[in-house]
Design a protein around this motif. Sequence first.
Motif, mmCIF file in Angstrom:
data_model
loop_
_atom_site.group_PDB
_atom_site.id
_atom_site.type_symbol
_atom_site.label_atom_id
_atom_site.label_comp_id
_atom_site.label_asym_id
_atom_site.label_seq_id
_atom_site.Cartn_x
_atom_site.Cartn_y
_atom_site.Cartn_z
ATOM 1 N N PRO A 70 17.817 -59.114 -59.324
ATOM 2 C CA PRO A 70 18.093 -58.581 -60.667
ATOM 3 C C PRO A 70 17.139 -59.110 -61.739
ATOM 4 O O PRO A 70 16.706 -58.357 -62.607
ATOM 5 C CB PRO A 70 19.528 -59.037 -60.949
ATOM 6 N N TRP A 71 16.790 -60.405 -61.710
ATOM 7 C CA TRP A 71 15.892 -60.929 -62.748
ATOM 8 C C TRP A 71 14.500 -60.339 -62.603
ATOM 9 O O TRP A 71 13.805 -60.095 -63.592
ATOM 10 C CB TRP A 71 15.854 -62.457 -62.741
ATOM 11 N N TYR A 72 14.061 -60.074 -61.372
ATOM 12 C CA TYR A 72 12.737 -59.465 -61.157
ATOM 13 C C TYR A 72 12.747 -58.018 -61.620
ATOM 14 O O TYR A 72 11.786 -57.545 -62.214
ATOM 15 C CB TYR A 72 12.357 -59.569 -59.681
ATOM 16 N N LYS A 73 13.850 -57.299 -61.387
ATOM 17 C CA LYS A 73 13.988 -55.924 -61.882
ATOM 18 C C LYS A 73 13.855 -55.906 -63.396
ATOM 19 O O LYS A 73 13.148 -55.072 -63.963
ATOM 20 C CB LYS A 73 15.348 -55.344 -61.507
ATOM 21 N N GLU A 74 14.564 -56.818 -64.048
ATOM 22 C CA GLU A 74 14.541 -56.875 -65.507
ATOM 23 C C GLU A 74 13.129 -57.172 -66.018
ATOM 24 O O GLU A 74 12.649 -56.547 -66.966
ATOM 25 C CB GLU A 74 15.519 -57.935 -66.006
ATOM 26 N N LEU A 75 12.461 -58.108 -65.374
ATOM 27 C CA LEU A 75 11.095 -58.453 -65.755
ATOM 28 C C LEU A 75 10.156 -57.254 -65.601
ATOM 29 O O LEU A 75 9.395 -56.925 -66.508
ATOM 30 C CB LEU A 75 10.588 -59.625 -64.908
ATOM 31 N N LEU A 76 10.233 -56.582 -64.457
ATOM 32 C CA LEU A 76 9.376 -55.407 -64.225
ATOM 33 C C LEU A 76 9.659 -54.299 -65.224
ATOM 34 O O LEU A 76 8.743 -53.665 -65.748
ATOM 35 C CB LEU A 76 9.577 -54.870 -62.806
ATOM 36 N N PHE A 77 10.946 -54.062 -65.511
ATOM 37 C CA PHE A 77 11.301 -53.028 -66.465
ATOM 38 C C PHE A 77 10.746 -53.342 -67.851
ATOM 39 O O PHE A 77 10.229 -52.466 -68.537
ATOM 40 C CB PHE A 77 12.813 -52.839 -66.522
ATOM 41 N N GLU A 78 10.831 -54.610 -68.272
ATOM 42 C CA GLU A 78 10.289 -55.011 -69.571
ATOM 43 C C GLU A 78 8.776 -54.815 -69.631
ATOM 44 O O GLU A 78 8.238 -54.332 -70.628
ATOM 45 C CB GLU A 78 10.636 -56.464 -69.866
ATOM 46 N N VAL A 79 8.083 -55.172 -68.557
ATOM 47 C CA VAL A 79 6.633 -55.001 -68.516
ATOM 48 C C VAL A 79 6.272 -53.520 -68.583
ATOM 49 O O VAL A 79 5.370 -53.113 -69.327
ATOM 50 C CB VAL A 79 6.040 -55.654 -67.235
#
Length: 130
Positions: free
Chosen positions: A71-80
């Motif tokens: 989930p934290w990697y998903k959030e990071l990718l979405f923000e980028v």
Amino acid sequence: MVSSSRSAGSTSGVNKSNNGPSRTCYCVVIAPLKISPSEKNPGRRYFGCRYWPDEFEDCGYFEWYDGEVSPWYKELLFEVMAKKKKTTGQGKGNPHHGEISLMNLVRVVIGLIVILVVMVGILMWMVYKG
């Protein structure tokens, strides 16, 4: 690591091409490796029918290439991805999306006037020459 979420079968397995791995979809064409821009699966790679979203030609082929991410990697990718859209002007919220700048309009008008003057000059030269 290949995981599948719905009917996904390739007629010939992984194809190696100059553009990376791919699959052959049910249309018997190369289903290229794509990157998901969705909020649910940002940056996750998948194979999909080349003709999607054309409802008449899309055969429905879909297969995840990457496994599920945290989930934290998903959030990071979405923000980028969201930041990239904002800086490149691809977002729907861009107030200047589709606008023609005044300077570009002036350049086009000047270019058209120059072309018109040259054409009239050539026409006058041809008329007075003969």
